[in-house]
Design a protein around this motif. Structure first.
Motif, PDB file in Angstrom:
ATOM      1  N   LEU A  55     130.094  32.965  44.370  1.00  0.00           N
ATOM      2  CA  LEU A  55     130.464  34.366  44.556  1.00  0.00           C
ATOM      3  C   LEU A  55     130.632  35.070  43.206  1.00  0.00           C
ATOM      4  O   LEU A  55     130.200  36.218  43.043  1.00  0.00           O
ATOM      5  CB  LEU A  55     131.766  34.449  45.358  1.00  0.00           C
ATOM      6  CG  LEU A  55     132.244  35.854  45.712  1.00  0.00           C
ATOM      7  CD1 LEU A  55     131.325  36.468  46.770  1.00  0.00           C
ATOM      8  CD2 LEU A  55     133.674  35.819  46.223  1.00  0.00           C
ATOM      9  N   ARG A  56     131.232  34.352  42.263  1.00  0.00           N
ATOM     10  CA  ARG A  56     131.436  34.971  40.938  1.00  0.00           C
ATOM     11  C   ARG A  56     130.113  35.377  40.302  1.00  0.00           C
ATOM     12  O   ARG A  56     129.987  36.469  39.731  1.00  0.00           O
ATOM     13  CB  ARG A  56     132.190  33.977  40.036  1.00  0.00           C
ATOM     14  CG  ARG A  56     132.198  34.339  38.559  1.00  0.00           C
ATOM     15  CD  ARG A  56     132.905  35.662  38.307  1.00  0.00           C
ATOM     16  NE  ARG A  56     132.880  36.025  36.906  1.00  0.00           N
ATOM     17  CZ  ARG A  56     131.900  36.675  36.306  1.00  0.00           C
ATOM     18  NH1 ARG A  56     130.818  37.040  37.004  1.00  0.00           N
ATOM     19  NH2 ARG A  56     131.963  36.979  35.026  1.00  0.00           N
ATOM     20  N   TYR A  57     129.107  34.529  40.397  1.00  0.00           N
ATOM     21  CA  TYR A  57     127.854  34.825  39.714  1.00  0.00           C
ATOM     22  C   TYR A  57     126.882  35.611  40.583  1.00  0.00           C
ATOM     23  O   TYR A  57     125.888  36.127  40.071  1.00  0.00           O
ATOM     24  CB  TYR A  57     127.246  33.532  39.189  1.00  0.00           C
ATOM     25  CG  TYR A  57     128.074  32.983  38.047  1.00  0.00           C
ATOM     26  CD1 TYR A  57     128.039  33.592  36.798  1.00  0.00           C
ATOM     27  CD2 TYR A  57     128.940  31.914  38.243  1.00  0.00           C
ATOM     28  CE1 TYR A  57     128.830  33.140  35.758  1.00  0.00           C
ATOM     29  CE2 TYR A  57     129.736  31.439  37.202  1.00  0.00           C
ATOM     30  CZ  TYR A  57     129.679  32.063  35.966  1.00  0.00           C
ATOM     31  OH  TYR A  57     130.479  31.616  34.945  1.00  0.00           O
ATOM     32  N   GLY A  70     137.561  38.578  45.414  1.00  0.00           N
ATOM     33  CA  GLY A  70     137.740  37.160  45.115  1.00  0.00           C
ATOM     34  C   GLY A  70     139.079  36.630  45.560  1.00  0.00           C
ATOM     35  O   GLY A  70     139.188  35.500  46.065  1.00  0.00           O
ATOM     36  N   ALA A  71     140.146  37.426  45.379  1.00  0.00           N
ATOM     37  CA  ALA A  71     141.474  36.969  45.777  1.00  0.00           C
ATOM     38  C   ALA A  71     141.552  36.755  47.281  1.00  0.00           C
ATOM     39  O   ALA A  71     142.133  35.775  47.757  1.00  0.00           O
ATOM     40  CB  ALA A  71     142.527  37.986  45.327  1.00  0.00           C
ATOM     41  N   GLY A 221     148.428  39.858  51.878  1.00  0.00           N
ATOM     42  CA  GLY A 221     149.260  39.179  50.893  1.00  0.00           C
ATOM     43  C   GLY A 221     148.530  38.962  49.578  1.00  0.00           C
ATOM     44  O   GLY A 221     149.095  39.147  48.488  1.00  0.00           O
ATOM     45  N   MET A 222     147.249  38.561  49.658  1.00  0.00           N
ATOM     46  CA  MET A 222     146.449  38.403  48.452  1.00  0.00           C
ATOM     47  C   MET A 222     146.308  39.731  47.709  1.00  0.00           C
ATOM     48  O   MET A 222     146.380  39.781  46.472  1.00  0.00           O
ATOM     49  CB  MET A 222     145.068  37.853  48.806  1.00  0.00           C
ATOM     50  CG  MET A 222     145.047  36.398  49.211  1.00  0.00           C
ATOM     51  SD  MET A 222     145.501  35.321  47.848  1.00  0.00           S
ATOM     52  CE  MET A 222     145.066  33.718  48.497  1.00  0.00           C
ATOM     53  N   ASN A 223     146.110  40.804  48.445  1.00  0.00           N
ATOM     54  CA  ASN A 223     145.961  42.115  47.815  1.00  0.00           C
ATOM     55  C   ASN A 223     147.256  42.568  47.142  1.00  0.00           C
ATOM     56  O   ASN A 223     147.219  43.280  46.127  1.00  0.00           O
ATOM     57  CB  ASN A 223     145.518  43.156  48.846  1.00  0.00           C
ATOM     58  CG  ASN A 223     144.068  42.971  49.256  1.00  0.00           C
ATOM     59  OD1 ASN A 223     143.254  42.457  48.489  1.00  0.00           O
ATOM     60  ND2 ASN A 223     143.737  43.375  50.473  1.00  0.00           N
TER      61      ASN A 223
END
Length: 262
Positions: A55-57, A70-71, A221-223
């Protein structure tokens, strides 16, 4: 004098209360079995890391996009993998007759479910720690809040996936059917959790449904960690809801657990 005794009289009746000794013994047995199954361990521990790496790339030219989603995916990927592995592993215990033999011993359904949750929860800690460490310190995920809060939500999500997997395994007759539960249980939550669009932008009916789905609060929660430096009241609420849903589903799993597949 001849006495007739039913064979069921020799079967020890499981106690109603949870036993720490029986729960830990069950967890140790599950972990010993998993130790001899490297493919399952790889699926549990490595797949979320691989997915985050890809996902990062995929968003290499737009790192802000990776920061924004991503979070959330850091919690969703462990939930999905724990759901798949736990549902299949528990079903395999039942179809092989192992579950029936275990429940013929002084082992209650609660002990069995708690033991499975403890075993897979141990793996969930490793899985969540590796994925969080990879995202933050290797892939450069930029979060405002504490990495420990991010790890906490990722772990709660993995435990929720474990609980859902244990619960749905009671309704599957084969491993293929266990996998089929994924579109019914996971995909609707994935679409409505707010990952693709804010939940308040959805149709009111869909927003109302999303308000009762635990994955929505996992993403919220991640946000909160992504945007705020300190622990907020909203974060505490979201974490408690995810934890409460996991506990509730575990209790339902113990209540619906069957000895064998019909």
């Amino acid at each position: 004098m001849t006495t007739t005794t039913s064979t069921t009289a020799f079967r020890p009746a499981p106690t109603g209360a949870l036993s720490l000794a029986r729960t830990t013994a069950t967890a140790a047995r599950v972990l010993r079995q998993l130790r001899h199954d490297p493919r399952t361990i790889a699926l549990l521990v490595l797949i979320p890391c691989v997915m985050l790496f890809l996902l990062r790339y995929v968003f290499d030219g737009s790192p802000r996009t990776f920061d924004s989603i991503g979070a959330s995916l850091l919690g969703i990927f462990p939930l999905i993998t724990m759901f798949l592995v736990t549902s299949i592993a528990t079903l395999r215990e039942r179809t092989s007759g192992t579950l029936e033999r275990l429940l013929a011993m002084p082992l209650g359904k609660g002990d069995l479910i708690a033991g499975y949750a403890l075993a897979f929860g141990t793996l969930a800690i490793i899985q969540s720690a590796l994925a969080t460490g990879l995202a933050l310190w290797f892939l450069g995920l930029d979060v405002t809040g504490s990495p420990w809060l991010l790890l906490l939500v990722a772990l709660l999500d993995a435990l929720l996936g474990t609980a859902l997997g244990l619960f749905v395994s009671a309704f599957a007759a084969s491993e293929f059917q266990a996998v089929q539960f994924m579109p019914a249980v996971i995909f609707p939550q994935l679409l409505l959790c707010g990952l693709f669009t804010p939940r308040d932008n959805m149709h009111p009916a869909l927003e109302a449904i999303s308000n009762v789905l635990p994955m929505s609060y996992a993403v919220d929660g991640m946000n909160e960690v992504l945007k705020h430096t300190d622990m907020t009241a909203t974060f505490v609420r979201d974490a408690l809801i995810v934890a409460g849903c996991a506990l509730l589903v575990l209790c339902l799993g113990a209540a619906t657990l069957r000895r064998r597949t019909a």
